[in-house]
Design a protein around this motif. Structure first.
Motif, PDB file in Angstrom:
ATOM      1  N   PRO A 172      59.788  87.113  26.625  1.00 56.04           N
ATOM      2  CA  PRO A 172      60.534  88.338  26.917  1.00 56.04           C
ATOM      3  C   PRO A 172      60.775  89.152  25.654  1.00 56.04           C
ATOM      4  O   PRO A 172      60.870  88.612  24.551  1.00 56.04           O
ATOM      5  CB  PRO A 172      61.853  87.829  27.505  1.00 56.04           C
ATOM      6  N   SER A 173      60.870  90.473  25.805  1.00 53.05           N
ATOM      7  CA  SER A 173      61.031  91.347  24.641  1.00 53.05           C
ATOM      8  C   SER A 173      62.324  91.062  23.886  1.00 53.05           C
ATOM      9  O   SER A 173      62.385  91.214  22.671  1.00 53.05           O
ATOM     10  CB  SER A 173      60.991  92.819  25.080  1.00 53.05           C
ATOM     11  N   GLU A 174      63.398  90.625  24.625  1.00 51.60           N
ATOM     12  CA  GLU A 174      64.645  90.314  23.944  1.00 51.60           C
ATOM     13  C   GLU A 174      64.472  89.160  22.965  1.00 51.60           C
ATOM     14  O   GLU A 174      65.103  89.117  21.916  1.00 51.60           O
ATOM     15  CB  GLU A 174      65.748  89.959  24.959  1.00 51.60           C
ATOM     16  N   LYS A 175      63.595  88.196  23.311  1.00 52.55           N
ATOM     17  CA  LYS A 175      63.325  87.069  22.423  1.00 52.55           C
ATOM     18  C   LYS A 175      62.283  87.430  21.374  1.00 52.55           C
ATOM     19  O   LYS A 175      62.360  86.999  20.220  1.00 52.55           O
ATOM     20  CB  LYS A 175      62.840  85.880  23.254  1.00 52.55           C
ATOM     21  N   ALA A 176      61.297  88.255  21.762  1.00 54.01           N
ATOM     22  CA  ALA A 176      60.244  88.644  20.825  1.00 54.01           C
ATOM     23  C   ALA A 176      60.812  89.394  19.631  1.00 54.01           C
ATOM     24  O   ALA A 176      60.346  89.231  18.495  1.00 54.01           O
ATOM     25  CB  ALA A 176      59.208  89.512  21.538  1.00 54.01           C
ATOM     26  N   CYS A 177      61.855  90.206  19.858  1.00 55.97           N
ATOM     27  CA  CYS A 177      62.404  90.992  18.760  1.00 55.97           C
ATOM     28  C   CYS A 177      63.041  90.100  17.704  1.00 55.97           C
ATOM     29  O   CYS A 177      63.049  90.431  16.521  1.00 55.97           O
ATOM     30  CB  CYS A 177      63.420  92.003  19.290  1.00 55.97           C
ATOM     31  N   ILE A 214      57.685  97.487  20.778  1.00 55.42           N
ATOM     32  CA  ILE A 214      57.938  96.157  21.349  1.00 55.42           C
ATOM     33  C   ILE A 214      58.220  96.265  22.843  1.00 55.42           C
ATOM     34  O   ILE A 214      57.684  95.504  23.662  1.00 55.42           O
ATOM     35  CB  ILE A 214      59.105  95.470  20.623  1.00 55.42           C
ATOM     36  N   ILE A 215      59.069  97.216  23.216  1.00 56.69           N
ATOM     37  CA  ILE A 215      59.414  97.391  24.627  1.00 56.69           C
ATOM     38  C   ILE A 215      58.197  97.871  25.422  1.00 56.69           C
ATOM     39  O   ILE A 215      57.931  97.394  26.529  1.00 56.69           O
ATOM     40  CB  ILE A 215      60.596  98.365  24.773  1.00 56.69           C
ATOM     41  N   LEU A 216      57.441  98.810  24.847  1.00 54.38           N
ATOM     42  CA  LEU A 216      56.236  99.305  25.514  1.00 54.38           C
ATOM     43  C   LEU A 216      55.225  98.180  25.721  1.00 54.38           C
ATOM     44  O   LEU A 216      54.634  98.045  26.805  1.00 54.38           O
ATOM     45  CB  LEU A 216      55.612 100.428  24.679  1.00 54.38           C
ATOM     46  N   THR A 217      55.019  97.338  24.695  1.00 53.50           N
ATOM     47  CA  THR A 217      54.088  96.223  24.800  1.00 53.50           C
ATOM     48  C   THR A 217      54.544  95.230  25.862  1.00 53.50           C
ATOM     49  O   THR A 217      53.741  94.689  26.624  1.00 53.50           O
ATOM     50  CB  THR A 217      53.950  95.516  23.433  1.00 53.50           C
ATOM     51  N   ASP A 218      55.854  94.992  25.918  1.00 54.98           N
ATOM     52  CA  ASP A 218      56.400  94.082  26.925  1.00 54.98           C
ATOM     53  C   ASP A 218      56.091  94.587  28.331  1.00 54.98           C
ATOM     54  O   ASP A 218      55.730  93.821  29.225  1.00 54.98           O
ATOM     55  CB  ASP A 218      57.906  93.949  26.735  1.00 54.98           C
ATOM     56  N   ALA A 229      68.578  98.400  23.253  1.00 53.64           N
ATOM     57  CA  ALA A 229      67.776  99.352  24.032  1.00 53.64           C
ATOM     58  C   ALA A 229      67.461  98.804  25.421  1.00 53.64           C
ATOM     59  O   ALA A 229      67.518  99.533  26.424  1.00 53.64           O
ATOM     60  CB  ALA A 229      66.482  99.676  23.288  1.00 53.64           C
ATOM     61  N   GLU A 230      67.139  97.498  25.500  1.00 49.69           N
ATOM     62  CA  GLU A 230      66.866  96.881  26.793  1.00 49.69           C
ATOM     63  C   GLU A 230      68.108  96.923  27.684  1.00 49.69           C
ATOM     64  O   GLU A 230      68.023  97.195  28.883  1.00 49.69           O
ATOM     65  CB  GLU A 230      66.408  95.428  26.604  1.00 49.69           C
ATOM     66  N   ALA A 231      69.268  96.643  27.089  1.00 50.49           N
ATOM     67  CA  ALA A 231      70.503  96.693  27.860  1.00 50.49           C
ATOM     68  C   ALA A 231      70.766  98.106  28.384  1.00 50.49           C
ATOM     69  O   ALA A 231      71.192  98.295  29.529  1.00 50.49           O
ATOM     70  CB  ALA A 231      71.673  96.217  26.996  1.00 50.49           C
ATOM     71  N   ALA A 232      70.494  99.096  27.540  1.00 47.15           N
ATOM     72  CA  ALA A 232      70.699 100.487  27.972  1.00 47.15           C
ATOM     73  C   ALA A 232      69.725 100.865  29.080  1.00 47.15           C
ATOM     74  O   ALA A 232      70.104 101.532  30.044  1.00 47.15           O
ATOM     75  CB  ALA A 232      70.533 101.426  26.773  1.00 47.15           C
ATOM     76  N   LEU A 233      68.469 100.407  28.968  1.00 46.36           N
ATOM     77  CA  LEU A 233      67.475 100.724  29.987  1.00 46.36           C
ATOM     78  C   LEU A 233      67.827 100.081  31.337  1.00 46.36           C
ATOM     79  O   LEU A 233      67.554 100.646  32.392  1.00 46.36           O
ATOM     80  CB  LEU A 233      66.087 100.255  29.543  1.00 46.36           C
ATOM     81  N   HIS A 234      68.428  98.895  31.282  1.00 44.01           N
ATOM     82  CA  HIS A 234      68.813  98.203  32.512  1.00 44.01           C
ATOM     83  C   HIS A 234      70.258  98.506  32.929  1.00 44.01           C
ATOM     84  O   HIS A 234      70.755  97.927  33.898  1.00 44.01           O
ATOM     85  CB  HIS A 234      68.641  96.690  32.341  1.00 44.01           C
ATOM     86  N   ARG A 235      70.920  99.374  32.172  1.00 43.11           N
ATOM     87  CA  ARG A 235      72.289  99.787  32.469  1.00 43.11           C
ATOM     88  C   ARG A 235      73.234  98.588  32.583  1.00 43.11           C
ATOM     89  O   ARG A 235      73.976  98.433  33.554  1.00 43.11           O
ATOM     90  CB  ARG A 235      72.331 100.620  33.755  1.00 43.11           C
ATOM     91  N   ARG A 236      73.153  97.728  31.586  1.00 50.02           N
ATOM     92  CA  ARG A 236      74.038  96.578  31.541  1.00 50.02           C
ATOM     93  C   ARG A 236      74.514  96.357  30.109  1.00 50.02           C
ATOM     94  O   ARG A 236      73.889  96.828  29.149  1.00 50.02           O
ATOM     95  CB  ARG A 236      73.324  95.317  32.038  1.00 50.02           C
TER      96      ARG A 236
END
Length: 301
Positions: free
Chosen positions: A234-239, A162-166, A108-115
């Motif tokens: 970071p959220s990527e590590k928190a997950c 998780i993303i919202l909290t981040d 989801a983070e990758a999609a949000l950052h378009r990468r």
């Protein structure tokens, strides 16, 4: 707070929340869904009040909005989680399925950052997903039940949380945000309980012990401190740390509720543990640097 301390705090938060599934499963026979949530989060709110009393003057209108958003999402997550526990025979299965956020958050983070997701995140996601697959094996075939689908829906919502909290924990006092979120969950649960149920207070000492453990250990520690930890992780590590939740639930379910997951469950737990080890073994310096930049930005704001 240093990056290592934030990691340790996040691990403690996740494990504390893991105990909630076992306690909730034991309490569901005595309480309706929203009644249990109202007692749990209402008591937690008043337990945290002395801790944040001196910070209440810092509350602004946008702080209330952010805490309200986090609390509303978390209210929906817990309500659906309890339904999953009612129709699923194992608390460990619920925990493992919900925490497929391990897979969903980096994507989801990758999609949000378009990468495109980095190779490490893809490998960790693949290991975790394979572990969940082994968990669902029953007699050599997959069992896709209504309970499984409910838990997967919770995983989608937990990914969003998780993303919202981040995003929100960098803009306000994270402990204050966690406190407000718990208050919102308690208020929404109380309203829903009076609208749709017949709420009652615990009566036998065993019921009070269960509710107090949920309120103090699982909610006060396990929920309110998550924004504080995620401010530096970071959220990527928190997950990936979320994998500690099903692992801890699986071990405690086996020890206290005799919930043995079989050989396939053990293999699945080992694969998820491997995803944690692989994630922590590499790129810690990068995450620490990102955490340092977050602290500098927080001090400037």
């Amino acid at each position: 707070m240093s990056y290592r301390k934030a990691e340790a705090l996040l691990a403690t938060v996740i494990i504390a929340r893991a105990t909630s599934l076992l306690i909730v499963k034991a309490c569901l026979g005595a309480f309706s869904t929203f009644n249990l949530m109202a007692l749990r989060f209402g008591i937690a709110f008043f337990c945290l009040l002395p801790l944040v009393w001196g910070r209440l003057r810092e509350i602004r209108h946008d702080t209330l909005l952010r805490g309200g958003a986090m609390g509303t999402v978390f209210f929906v997550i817990i309500a659906i989680e309890l339904q999953g526990l009612r129709i699923t025979d194992s608390s460990a299965v619920v925990a493992f399925l919900e925490n497929t956020a391990i897979v969903l958050v980096p994507l989801a983070e990758a999609a949000l950052h378009r990468r495109f997701p980095c190779r490490k995140n893809l490998i960790c996601a693949a290991l975790a997903l394979l572990g969940v697959g082994f968990l669902l094996l029953r007699g050599g075939r997959f069992e896709l039940t209504v309970g499984v689908l409910v838990c997967m829906g919770t995983a989608l919502l937990y990914t969003a949380y998780i993303i919202l909290t981040d995003r929100l924990s960098h803009r306000d006092d994270p402990l204050l945000l966690g406190f407000l979120a718990i208050g919102v969950v308690g208020a929404l649960s109380t309203a829903a309980s009076f609208l749709f149920e017949a709420p009652r207070l615990p009566e036998p000492p065993r019921e009070w012990i269960g509710i107090l453990l949920l309120a103090v250990v699982c909610s006060s520690i396990g929920t309110a401190l998550q924004p504080l930890a995620q401010r530096y992780v970071p959220s990527e590590k928190a997950c990936v740390f979320c994998a500690l939740n099903p692992l801890a639930t699986c071990v405690m379910g086996w020890l206290f509720l005799n919930e043995w997951q079989g050989v396939s469950g053990v293999i699945g737990a080992a694969l998820i543990l491997a995803s944690i080890v692989f994630s922590c073994a590499k790129e810690d310096a990068v995450c620490a640097a990102k955490s340092g930049r977050s602290r500098v930005a927080a001090l400037k704001s």
